[in-house]
Design a protein around this motif. Structure first.
Motif, PDB file in Angstrom:
ATOM      1  N   GLY A  44      38.647  35.397  81.389  1.00 30.55           N
ATOM      2  CA  GLY A  44      39.087  36.799  80.994  1.00 30.55           C
ATOM      3  C   GLY A  44      38.476  37.700  82.026  1.00 30.55           C
ATOM      4  N   SER A  45      38.210  38.902  81.917  1.00 29.02           N
ATOM      5  CA  SER A  45      37.987  39.821  82.837  1.00 29.02           C
ATOM      6  C   SER A  45      36.248  39.630  83.012  1.00 29.02           C
ATOM      7  CB  SER A  45      38.228  41.489  82.549  1.00 29.02           C
ATOM      8  OG  SER A  45      39.544  41.343  82.622  1.00 29.02           O
ATOM      9  N   PRO A  46      35.821  40.117  84.212  1.00 26.46           N
ATOM     10  CA  PRO A  46      34.427  40.040  84.193  1.00 26.46           C
ATOM     11  C   PRO A  46      33.427  40.777  83.204  1.00 26.46           C
ATOM     12  CG  PRO A  46      35.303  40.618  86.421  1.00 26.46           C
ATOM     13  CD  PRO A  46      36.347  40.562  85.468  1.00 26.46           C
ATOM     14  N   GLY A  47      32.582  40.384  82.737  1.00 22.91           N
ATOM     15  CA  GLY A  47      31.769  40.645  81.626  1.00 22.91           C
ATOM     16  C   GLY A  47      32.089  40.183  80.331  1.00 22.91           C
ATOM     17  N   TRP A  48      32.894  39.199  80.217  1.00 28.22           N
ATOM     18  CA  TRP A  48      33.263  38.856  78.674  1.00 28.22           C
ATOM     19  C   TRP A  48      31.994  38.089  78.412  1.00 28.22           C
ATOM     20  CZ3 TRP A  48      38.636  37.389  76.954  1.00 28.22           C
ATOM     21  CH2 TRP A  48      39.623  38.327  77.369  1.00 28.22           C
ATOM     22  N   GLN A  49      31.585  38.298  77.130  1.00 26.31           N
ATOM     23  CA  GLN A  49      30.349  37.384  76.645  1.00 26.31           C
ATOM     24  C   GLN A  49      30.994  36.784  75.512  1.00 26.31           C
ATOM     25  OE1 GLN A  49      27.156  40.294  76.409  1.00 26.31           O
ATOM     26  NE2 GLN A  49      26.650  39.869  78.494  1.00 26.31           N
ATOM     27  N   ILE A  50      30.347  35.513  74.957  1.00 28.17           N
ATOM     28  CA  ILE A  50      30.749  34.742  73.882  1.00 28.17           C
ATOM     29  C   ILE A  50      29.253  34.340  73.218  1.00 28.17           C
ATOM     30  CG2 ILE A  50      32.035  32.801  72.806  1.00 28.17           C
ATOM     31  CD1 ILE A  50      33.140  34.264  76.480  1.00 28.17           C
ATOM     32  N   TYR A  51      29.175  34.435  72.015  1.00 27.22           N
ATOM     33  CA  TYR A  51      27.815  34.167  71.196  1.00 27.22           C
ATOM     34  C   TYR A  51      28.476  33.816  69.836  1.00 27.22           C
ATOM     35  CZ  TYR A  51      27.310  39.095  70.175  1.00 27.22           C
ATOM     36  OH  TYR A  51      27.641  40.406  69.902  1.00 27.22           O
ATOM     37  N   PRO A  52      27.259  32.989  69.266  1.00 25.81           N
ATOM     38  CA  PRO A  52      27.574  32.719  67.823  1.00 25.81           C
ATOM     39  C   PRO A  52      27.111  33.570  66.875  1.00 25.81           C
ATOM     40  CG  PRO A  52      25.704  31.359  68.739  1.00 25.81           C
ATOM     41  CD  PRO A  52      26.085  32.004  69.834  1.00 25.81           C
ATOM     42  N   GLN A  53      27.578  33.759  65.644  1.00 27.50           N
ATOM     43  CA  GLN A  53      27.031  34.475  64.670  1.00 27.50           C
ATOM     44  C   GLN A  53      27.201  33.694  63.397  1.00 27.50           C
ATOM     45  OE1 GLN A  53      29.150  37.914  63.423  1.00 27.50           O
ATOM     46  NE2 GLN A  53      31.096  36.993  63.545  1.00 27.50           N
ATOM     47  N   GLY A  54      26.528  34.280  62.350  1.00 34.98           N
ATOM     48  CA  GLY A  54      26.630  33.767  61.077  1.00 34.98           C
ATOM     49  C   GLY A  54      25.712  32.582  60.596  1.00 34.98           C
ATOM     50  N   VAL A  76      31.532  35.464  68.404  1.00 29.75           N
ATOM     51  CA  VAL A  76      31.783  37.153  68.870  1.00 29.75           C
ATOM     52  C   VAL A  76      32.404  36.931  70.381  1.00 29.75           C
ATOM     53  CG1 VAL A  76      30.925  39.268  69.296  1.00 29.75           C
ATOM     54  CG2 VAL A  76      30.093  37.868  67.458  1.00 29.75           C
ATOM     55  N   CYS A  77      33.460  37.348  70.593  1.00 25.02           N
ATOM     56  CA  CYS A  77      33.972  37.535  72.090  1.00 25.02           C
ATOM     57  C   CYS A  77      33.925  39.047  72.272  1.00 25.02           C
ATOM     58  CB  CYS A  77      35.139  36.919  72.361  1.00 25.02           C
ATOM     59  SG  CYS A  77      36.057  37.051  73.921  1.00 25.02           S
ATOM     60  N   ARG A  78      32.863  39.192  72.996  1.00 26.03           N
ATOM     61  CA  ARG A  78      32.615  40.786  73.383  1.00 26.03           C
ATOM     62  C   ARG A  78      33.058  41.280  74.611  1.00 26.03           C
ATOM     63  NH1 ARG A  78      28.241  43.121  76.169  1.00 26.03           N
ATOM     64  NH2 ARG A  78      27.632  45.137  75.505  1.00 26.03           N
ATOM     65  N   LEU A  79      33.793  42.185  74.739  1.00 24.82           N
ATOM     66  CA  LEU A  79      34.596  42.674  76.063  1.00 24.82           C
ATOM     67  C   LEU A  79      33.891  43.897  76.349  1.00 24.82           C
ATOM     68  CD1 LEU A  79      36.672  40.680  75.109  1.00 24.82           C
ATOM     69  CD2 LEU A  79      38.494  42.043  76.079  1.00 24.82           C
ATOM     70  N   PRO A  80      33.531  44.130  77.587  1.00 24.37           N
ATOM     71  CA  PRO A  80      32.633  45.496  78.054  1.00 24.37           C
ATOM     72  C   PRO A  80      33.681  46.548  78.173  1.00 24.37           C
ATOM     73  CG  PRO A  80      33.419  44.001  79.982  1.00 24.37           C
ATOM     74  CD  PRO A  80      33.919  43.239  78.950  1.00 24.37           C
ATOM     75  N   LEU A  81      34.217  47.117  77.034  1.00 17.41           N
ATOM     76  CA  LEU A  81      35.049  48.040  77.055  1.00 17.41           C
ATOM     77  C   LEU A  81      34.612  49.378  76.325  1.00 17.41           C
ATOM     78  CD1 LEU A  81      38.474  46.189  76.490  1.00 17.41           C
ATOM     79  CD2 LEU A  81      37.653  47.075  78.713  1.00 17.41           C
TER      80      LEU A  81
END
Length: 378
Positions: A44-54, A76-81
């Motif tokens: 993905g683009s720079p800054g994509w972050q992936i972390y678990p939840q639940g 969660v796949c968090r994009l810096p937008l």
């Protein structure tokens, strides 16, 4: 000799321990999560972050309550937008394209552990594997609730939905008062799933409540109270009790105090994001609240009856547990506990009148409460 509370605590703890995800399946799910997360972060683009939840992040996983049911790990796949620079549809499509590419790459390389399926759902993308699935939730930062607040996609809703899984996990960890160890990171932007080597009493309480709820609503999943609602109310209601049965009773006594009605609407706020209401569906579908009340009454009655079984003996306590919970885990725990105190568990009815393993109490029948709304799933 153990007290009744001690007996019940050991029986409940032993039973719910059986419902924990197996180490092999857990390791497989974590391995897949880390690989998917690394792919998304690198492609993905720079800054994509992936972390678990639940439940994986909270340490409250319970074996699925229906035959063929799967464990799930939520990511969660968090994009810096910024939310004004994209739409929910474009965000979801962007993450989906990378997941399609990942699955194609796995298959082209001849890997036997490629996802069996990839499906778009209301808020997430679901990767299917044998025995479990990964739900990947596209998200962007919520600039009004930094640093950990997020905005979510939802194909059925126009406005961005908001949440804070990291903040919620920190709150729950504080309520459980249990220190956790995090695995060494394998990628700078992929946060590892915490491994709970020892469950806290609160984690076990949540597992017991979720277990009972899954059994009761096995044939009515649309009206089943959401796990996040049960977890939140239990977290608020927990007062630090160390004995498991005492903790369950105390939590049930205190849970109703944390359900409020604000401006005519039922409300249980996300403790990490006050604008997120975990009872929002109650206001749209009153049968959901009635179903929650029916579940609460049932488990509260069960625990009250168990608390009044002083002097009844292990066999009678076992029978009562088996009527409200899944038979096999209760039987496993019963046999182990009986062995620890030297009680017979074979098919011979001795002078003590111990219940034989084949004479388990009947499994609680499933109920359907107040109709269904398949279009209004949580």
């Amino acid at each position: 000799m153990d007290s009744l509370d001690q007996m019940l605590s050991m029986l409940l703890d032993g039973a719910v321990e059986v419902l924990d995800i197996s180490p092999d399946l857990y390791d497989g799910a974590v391995e897949r999560y880390e690989e998917v997360g690394t792919w998304l972060a690198e492609h993905g683009s720079p800054g994509w972050q992936i972390y678990p939840q639940g439940s994986f992040r909270l340490g409250t996983v319970v074996r699925p309550g229906t035959p063929g049911g799967e464990y799930d790990i939520d990511l969660v796949c968090r994009l810096p937008l910024h939310h004004e620079s994209t739409t929910q549809e474009r965000l979801k499509q962007r993450v989906g394209e990378q997941l399609v590419a990942y699955r194609r790459w796995k298959k082209d390389q001849g890997h036997t552990d490629a996802p069996e399926s990839l499906e778009a759902r209301r808020r997430c993308w679901t990767l299917g594997y044998p025995g479990f699935h990964l739900d990947v939730l596209p998200a962007i930062p919520d600039d009004e609730h930094l640093p950990t607040g997020i905005r979510l996609t939802d194909k059925d809703l126009w406005e961005w939905q908001r949440s804070n899984p990291i903040g919620y996990a920190d709150w729950f960890r504080g309520r459980s008062d249990l220190s956790t160890r995090i695995l060494e990171k394998r990628h700078a932007n992929v946060a590892d799933v915490p491994i709970w080597h020892v469950r806290s009493p609160l984690q076990r309480v949540v597992q017991i409540l979720k277990w009972h709820c899954m059994i009761m609503f096995a044939n009515d999943p649309d009206n089943r109270p959401p796990s996040i609602l049960i977890t939140t109310l239990a977290g608020h209601a927990y007062n630090g009790e160390e004995d498991l049965f005492t903790a369950v009773r105390s939590v049930l006594d205190n849970m109703p105090r944390f359900i409020s009605k604000t401006n005519g609407k039922w409300w249980v706020a996300n403790p990490a994001h006050e604008e997120e209401n975990f009872t929002d569906k109650w206001n749209e579908y009153p049968e959901r609240r009635k179903a929650f009340n029916a579940w609460f009454t049932d488990i509260d009655t069960t625990m009250s009856e168990l608390a009044h079984m002083e002097g009844k003996g292990l066999d009678t306590v076992y029978e009562r547990l088996a009527k409200s919970f899944d038979r096999d885990p209760v039987l496993h725990s019963y046999k182990r506990y009986a062995a620890s105190i030297g009680a017979a568990t074979d098919n011979r009815m001795g002078a003590t009148g111990r219940l034989s393993p084949t004479a388990a109490g009947p499994r609680k029948p499933s109920h359907t409460f107040y109709g269904q709304h398949s279009s209004a799933r949580d």
